[in-house]
Design a protein around this motif. Sequence first.
Motif, PDB file in Angstrom:
ATOM      1  N   LEU A 116      -3.164   0.985 -11.102  1.00  0.00           N
ATOM      2  CA  LEU A 116      -4.027   1.153  -9.932  1.00  0.00           C
ATOM      3  C   LEU A 116      -5.342   0.420 -10.104  1.00  0.00           C
ATOM      4  CD1 LEU A 116      -3.952   4.766  -8.525  1.00  0.00           C
ATOM      5  CD2 LEU A 116      -3.251   2.648  -7.463  1.00  0.00           C
ATOM      6  N   ASN A 138       0.679   7.681  -9.387  1.00  0.00           N
ATOM      7  CA  ASN A 138      -0.329   8.697  -9.122  1.00  0.00           C
ATOM      8  C   ASN A 138      -1.670   8.208  -9.651  1.00  0.00           C
ATOM      9  OD1 ASN A 138      -0.776   9.426 -11.811  1.00  0.00           O
ATOM     10  ND2 ASN A 138       0.842  10.955 -11.767  1.00  0.00           N
ATOM     11  N   GLU A 139      -2.694   9.008  -9.461  1.00  0.00           N
ATOM     12  CA  GLU A 139      -4.043   8.503  -9.728  1.00  0.00           C
ATOM     13  C   GLU A 139      -4.282   8.100 -11.174  1.00  0.00           C
ATOM     14  OE1 GLU A 139      -5.837  12.329  -8.574  1.00  0.00           O
ATOM     15  OE2 GLU A 139      -6.840  12.255 -10.517  1.00  0.00           O
ATOM     16  N   ASN A 178      -4.932   9.079  -0.473  1.00  0.00           N
ATOM     17  CA  ASN A 178      -3.780   9.790  -1.005  1.00  0.00           C
ATOM     18  C   ASN A 178      -3.703   9.799  -2.517  1.00  0.00           C
ATOM     19  OD1 ASN A 178      -2.899  10.601   1.475  1.00  0.00           O
ATOM     20  ND2 ASN A 178      -1.587   8.822   1.780  1.00  0.00           N
ATOM     21  N   ILE A 179      -4.103   8.691  -3.157  1.00  0.00           N
ATOM     22  CA  ILE A 179      -3.956   8.696  -4.624  1.00  0.00           C
ATOM     23  C   ILE A 179      -5.202   8.208  -5.352  1.00  0.00           C
ATOM     24  CG2 ILE A 179      -1.445   8.437  -4.639  1.00  0.00           C
ATOM     25  CD1 ILE A 179      -1.964   5.477  -5.375  1.00  0.00           C
ATOM     26  N   TYR A 199       0.818  -1.210   0.000  1.00  0.00           N
ATOM     27  CA  TYR A 199       0.000   0.000   0.000  1.00  0.00           C
ATOM     28  C   TYR A 199       0.854   1.263   0.000  1.00  0.00           C
ATOM     29  CZ  TYR A 199      -4.763  -1.835   0.504  1.00  0.00           C
ATOM     30  OH  TYR A 199      -5.979  -2.400   0.268  1.00  0.00           O
ATOM     31  N   THR A 238       3.017   1.685  -3.246  1.00  0.00           N
ATOM     32  CA  THR A 238       2.148   2.014  -4.378  1.00  0.00           C
ATOM     33  C   THR A 238       1.744   3.477  -4.327  1.00  0.00           C
ATOM     34  OG1 THR A 238       1.257  -0.210  -4.389  1.00  0.00           O
ATOM     35  CG2 THR A 238       0.002   1.448  -5.551  1.00  0.00           C
ATOM     36  N   SER A 239       1.371   3.932  -3.136  1.00  0.00           N
ATOM     37  CA  SER A 239       0.877   5.309  -3.099  1.00  0.00           C
ATOM     38  C   SER A 239       2.005   6.319  -3.241  1.00  0.00           C
ATOM     39  CB  SER A 239       0.048   5.575  -1.842  1.00  0.00           C
ATOM     40  OG  SER A 239       0.850   5.498  -0.711  1.00  0.00           O
ATOM     41  N   ASP A 279       1.874   9.033   7.071  1.00  0.00           N
ATOM     42  CA  ASP A 279       0.526   8.570   6.706  1.00  0.00           C
ATOM     43  C   ASP A 279      -0.443   8.605   7.883  1.00  0.00           C
ATOM     44  OD1 ASP A 279       0.770   8.227   4.062  1.00  0.00           O
ATOM     45  OD2 ASP A 279       0.981   6.045   4.074  1.00  0.00           O
ATOM     46  N   MET A 334      -4.481   4.700   1.376  1.00  0.00           N
ATOM     47  CA  MET A 334      -4.013   4.762  -0.008  1.00  0.00           C
ATOM     48  C   MET A 334      -5.025   5.492  -0.901  1.00  0.00           C
ATOM     49  SD  MET A 334      -2.880   2.006  -2.835  1.00  0.00           S
ATOM     50  CE  MET A 334      -4.503   1.789  -3.505  1.00  0.00           C
TER      51      MET A 334
END
Lengths: 1016, 194
Positions: free
Chosen positions: A105, A99-100, A133-134, A91, A94-95, B115, A130
């Motif tokens: 993803l 990016n989105e 954030n993204i 997690y 990856t984040s 986080d 996660m």
Amino acid sequence: MALSGMRGLSVFISDVRNCQNKEQERLRVDKELGNIRTKFKNEKGLSPYEKKKYVWKMLYIYMLGYDVDFGHMETVSLISAPKYPEKQVGYIVTSCLLNENHDFLRLAINTVRNDIVGRNETFQCLALTMIGNIGGREFAESLAPDVQRLLMSSSCRPLVRKKAALCLLRLYRKNPDVVNVDGWSDQMAQLLDERDLGVLTSAMSLLVALVSNNHDAYWSCIPKCTRILERLARNQDVPQEYTYYGIPSPWLQVKTMRALQYFPAIEDPNTRRSLFEVLQRILMGTDVVKNVNKNNASHAVLFEALALVMHLDAEKEMMSQCVALLGKFIAVREPNIRYLGLENMARMLMVTDMQDIIKRHQAQIITSLKDPDISIRRRALDLLYGMCDVSNAKDIVEELLQYLSTSDFAMREELSLKVAILAEKFAPDLSWYVDVILQLIDKAGDFVSDDIWFRVVQFVTNNEDLQPYAALKAKEYLDKPAIHETMVKVSAYLLGEFGHLLARRPGCSAKELFSLIHDKLPTVSPPAISILLSSYAKILMHTQPPDPELQNQIWAVFRKYESCIDAEIQQRAIEYLALSRKGAALMDILAEMPKFPERQSSLIKKAEDAETDTAEKSAIKLRAQQQTSNALVVTDQQPLNGTSPVGPLSIVKVPSMSSDMDAGDHGLTQSNGSLSEMGQHATTPDLLGDLLGPVAIEAPPSASVQSEQNFVSDQEVSSSVVDVLALAPAEELTSAVQPIGNIAERFQNLCLKDSGVLYEDPYIQIGIKAEWRMHHGRLILFLGNKNTSPLVSVLALILSPAHLKMELSLVPEIIPPRAQVQCPLEVVNIRPSRDVAVLDFSYKFATSLVNVKLRLPAVLNKFLQPASVSMEEFFNQWRSLSGPPLKLQEVVRGVRPMTLLEMANLFTNYRLTVLPGLDPNPNNLAACTTFCSESTRAMLCLVRIETDPADRSQLRMTIASGDPMLTFELKEFIKELLVAILMTSPAPAPTPPPATELAIPAAASTDPGAMLAGLL
Amino acid sequence: MIHFVLLINRQGKVRLTKWYSPYSQKERSKVIRELSGVITTRGPKLCNFVEWTGFKVVYRRYASLYFCMCIDQDDNELEILEIIHHYVEILDRYFGSVCELDLIFNFHKAYYILDEILIAGELQESSKKTVARLIAAQDSLVEAAKEQESSISNIIAQVTKRFTAEAAEIGEHFPAERFSIQGYRYTDVDVCNV
């Protein structure tokens, strides 16, 4: 804390750190990347521990700035590992890496969802973090309800819920529809009762985002926010761990006050009273202490409180108290507080009646302009710019000019632009304006954009009193030994145009002027040379009787450039040489430039564009839009020397001039060679090009008009304008204000969309925002004055057709400079009809009266609602509506060819639901929709289209509904859609076929709106 | 909102990056390059805010490290400045007088902790105690998983032994400047004398 047991990772990090130089580091990193790549290739042999290790290494390498373009798959796959340690790494990495917008993803959506709905709290936390954030749009669409459930669940612990709140905030940013569910605003209000401060802090961030876009639904949150503030700031009722250096959660206090700033006003007197009590306490009770952190935290709260007080339009006493505080702040040594003091004082300018108190601090602010810190200097510049008006313009501009010579390069361009704008807006007299701009060019030539000198030329051209002065100034600058190229351009232009006005002065004969300008020629670049050649031609023309010696000199120059490699220069040289031999014709063609039309200053436009850069909406910006900024109001003081009625710096108005210019241009290109034909226009195109071209490009509205007109109406328009001009003096043409953009096209767009611009011309912009619910509609007209002078005699009449009940709220008679007025318009649809309502709008700007009639997009399809019915329902209904007048059929010819798919899209756009597969024949299309009006209520309508694949230009359509009128109107409406000319074409909207008008003569003839709409 | 968090040292070396708005890889490196140029060259005693391409960067220096957060122009700058400090205090408590080296070799911990403080560029938790508790819980979960896999834990035991020796060695090579809360230089700046 010991290094956590990943030896390989630590060894790698130390290796990288031990590298002596960048080259070694790259070698080491490449080796490692190669290693990881091979390991990942035979993934089967990797233990979870190893996978974890390599993924961390990848992140470390990535952080060092190297491209890591593989291994994303392995990273994402760790998310689905069963054990916590692997999942956690998956997690987090990856984040960080993605990016989105990454495709990888998508692979994770299912796993993430399982983790969220699963019972394992720690997995929920990882997943929420996660996505928070993204997460992108796809996550928003598929996961929002689950996240919402976690946030509201009473069985979840705070640690999950606070993450869910922020996760939802992220999803909301990606897709605002995620909170479009019934009862959400109540749930939001309920969240504010939360006792856990972690959850409450997160929920408050969510609220800020929600109200920043739409505060309407959240009124019930106002008293709750006030109570939270009271609890924190007054009662100090928070657990010890939530105080920060003794201050009860400063962050929550700040966020709560931020949320309150998005509500336009707080009306409930009790809430208002308690709120002001708390604010007063914060304003008065914030002391300066030794500890930096405590100080920062308490001032964070204080500045937010100041912002809220400004927003709420507190009593004057409290406002003055705020200004006094800010005055203290801008004088302190501590840079952060001074910075914020300047920043907030600039915001304070938007509060009415505060300008005078702020002006008292002018000297102090100017000191900050010389601060060693560029951040502070920027703020000071901004504030000075904002507080400038007629009373202090001279001082401030002087100060800025002085600062220009010492300021850093990073700021010079902005500074020059600001000086130019202030000088233009607040000039007490025109000669001062010319002085300032020339000084500006002299001091910071490199940073003065072309618009600035174009603008000064426009002013001089339009104000005869100014011309001798400007020419003299230009000569003085040219006398100096080394001047900037821009100065050469502007001086040469001014002397060419107006040099002859100086002829009686010593040292100003045509010959002397020529040699003065010509001295500079070897030092300048080709674009400047073109301008010099033009001014030579002008000088030559002004020398009457001709001076043979001067003529020979100038001809020699032209001949020299006849073979110049630069095409522009060459063309000018050849043309001027040829022209100057024509004798008398020269006089006409090279006569003085005509006056320029009034248009928005391209400088101000530029400054505005720069300001609207940041996309995010903020309370302060929204507020700024609602208010007329003092800074932009032009003085009404009469010019000292001018006779112009519009204000000291307005250009003399000749509204139709722009089309005149066009016509001139056009005529010239058409009648290549026969120049004398257009004697009336008296200019050569490239001279115009020098000044008009670039300015027009910088000012998009007028430019687009011109080009569009040219494009649409081509020869016809231009020739007609030429004719008119030939007959009438330019000053008499007053009402020819040209709209910007195509009105018909704008209307068509608004038929599909619910917000956009309905009309725009150089003075006003009319925007529309609409909401439709069943047979009700609410439109808001946004009337925006684009100018620095007010629009008067504003009149808006609604000519509504018989089927619409429309009510327009009061439209003010005057729209202040640069202000926007909102006028709500309520619409009720009584029965089906395709007639269109018309807005008859007029206003006066200076001497020109403008009147336009605009169709309003309250059209039939706005009252349609997509419906979905099952096959069975459809057929039952279809059978029960048998034959005319409830079911009508027609063969339509002349349909614009489109595929079935295009047709389906068209229908969907107009809110008809296409029902695929319902009709067994693949060439046919069935659709349905619900129509709402007072007489029919919500009524289902059914549509069937049968096409002929061999001939796409004809089709048969059948429409059925429970109301004969509705069936007929809908049939005609759809027919219009199908035979309509392409949406995007600039042609006017299609007039309905004659048959339609015959069918409803009674309604149409009695209805002024309908008649007008027909005419339009 | 906070668009990104950046930790860089005086030489411009990146120690942590976290992006809350979508930036492509190219944009990320550009941002880092530009910003480290702007921030590391700023003299002492200037304010903690830098205006940068329509955004604001709030930064604070602790010993050799700059902590930077990029926000919107209208956000509350001081609030963000104290979020930075809040993060540093938590790091300090976790590592016990934290220094740049801790963050280099345990960069993953720095991410875990961040986080727990920020999500979606917004503050999630303002209680140091709560964050500490959650991080400890995470650590023990990882530990527990390790113990389950006895074969691996064996290896780890060996590794740790070897590693402690190595860590001592590294420590000698790189005497780290600790930026425990008392020692950082921001306090040198005068408190505003209103």
